[in-house]
Design a protein around this motif. Structure first.
Motif, PDB file in Angstrom:
ATOM      1  N   ARG A 116       0.842  -1.184   0.000  1.00 43.78           N
ATOM      2  CA  ARG A 116       0.000   0.000   0.000  1.00 43.78           C
ATOM      3  C   ARG A 116       0.883   1.241   0.000  1.00 43.78           C
ATOM      4  O   ARG A 116       1.655   1.457   0.943  1.00 43.78           O
ATOM      5  CB  ARG A 116      -0.942   0.047   1.202  1.00 43.78           C
ATOM      6  CG  ARG A 116      -1.958   1.180   1.074  1.00 43.78           C
ATOM      7  CD  ARG A 116      -2.959   1.206   2.214  1.00 43.78           C
ATOM      8  NE  ARG A 116      -2.389   1.812   3.410  1.00 43.78           N
ATOM      9  CZ  ARG A 116      -3.140   2.320   4.390  1.00 43.78           C
ATOM     10  NH1 ARG A 116      -4.469   2.294   4.299  1.00 43.78           N
ATOM     11  NH2 ARG A 116      -2.559   2.831   5.456  1.00 43.78           N
ATOM     12  N   TYR A 140      -4.176   6.834  -1.002  1.00 42.45           N
ATOM     13  CA  TYR A 140      -3.525   5.537  -0.944  1.00 42.45           C
ATOM     14  C   TYR A 140      -3.649   4.822  -2.284  1.00 42.45           C
ATOM     15  O   TYR A 140      -4.625   5.011  -3.012  1.00 42.45           O
ATOM     16  CB  TYR A 140      -4.158   4.667   0.143  1.00 42.45           C
ATOM     17  CG  TYR A 140      -4.083   5.262   1.518  1.00 42.45           C
ATOM     18  CD1 TYR A 140      -5.220   5.760   2.148  1.00 42.45           C
ATOM     19  CD2 TYR A 140      -2.865   5.328   2.191  1.00 42.45           C
ATOM     20  CE1 TYR A 140      -5.141   6.303   3.405  1.00 42.45           C
ATOM     21  CE2 TYR A 140      -2.787   5.885   3.453  1.00 42.45           C
ATOM     22  CZ  TYR A 140      -3.919   6.370   4.061  1.00 42.45           C
ATOM     23  OH  TYR A 140      -3.849   6.929   5.303  1.00 42.45           O
ATOM     24  N   GLN A 173      -3.487   0.891  -3.100  1.00 42.23           N
ATOM     25  CA  GLN A 173      -3.357  -0.507  -2.679  1.00 42.23           C
ATOM     26  C   GLN A 173      -3.079  -1.354  -3.916  1.00 42.23           C
ATOM     27  O   GLN A 173      -3.869  -1.327  -4.864  1.00 42.23           O
ATOM     28  CB  GLN A 173      -4.643  -0.979  -1.994  1.00 42.23           C
ATOM     29  CG  GLN A 173      -4.634  -2.443  -1.592  1.00 42.23           C
ATOM     30  CD  GLN A 173      -3.684  -2.741  -0.456  1.00 42.23           C
ATOM     31  OE1 GLN A 173      -3.585  -1.967   0.492  1.00 42.23           O
ATOM     32  NE2 GLN A 173      -2.973  -3.859  -0.539  1.00 42.23           N
TER      33      GLN A 173
END
Length: 127
Positions: free
Chosen positions: A18, A79, A81
């Protein structure tokens, strides 16, 4: 304005990482944040982007279905991922912010649409 990318590292194929990008600066705000990557000997390429206002997301075909871009609970944090990583995902990953928006997906995939860039974080996927 500063963009701090983090979360890179060494991972085996099939693993996950991540990446985080935190944007800071006095009264800083942005319209969209994108992730790009540059593998050794190759040009930088688009990975994913997200619009700050409505959360619309855009993905490169190479990562679609394996990656998710999202807004963090902390303001100005995004973020990325990445799952089911492959050796070909090995690259330096850069986050960038776009101060303006436009209609159409293509706009968010272009480097020229982004105004501020982070320093990059290295992702290495071993086979």
């Amino acid at each position: 304005v500063q963009l701090q990318a983090s979360g890179g590292g060494l991972v085996q194929a099939g693993g996950s990482l991540r990446l985080s990008c935190a944007a800071s600066g006095r009264t800083f705000s942005f319209y969209a944040m994108g992730w790009f990557r540059q593998a050794p000997g190759r040009e930088r390429e688009f990975v994913a982007a997200i619009k700050q206002n409505d959360g619309s997301t855009y993905y490169a075909d190479s990562v679609k279905g394996r990656s998710t871009i999202s807004r963090g609970s902390v303001k100005n944090t995004v973020y990325l991922q990445m799952n089911s990583l492959k050796p070909e995902d090995t690259a330096v990953y850069y986050c960038a912010t776009s101060q303006q928006g436009a209609i159409g997906t293509i706009y968010y995939t272009r480097e020229s649409s982004y105004d501020y860039w982070g320093q990059g974080t290295l992702v290495t996927v071993s086979s």
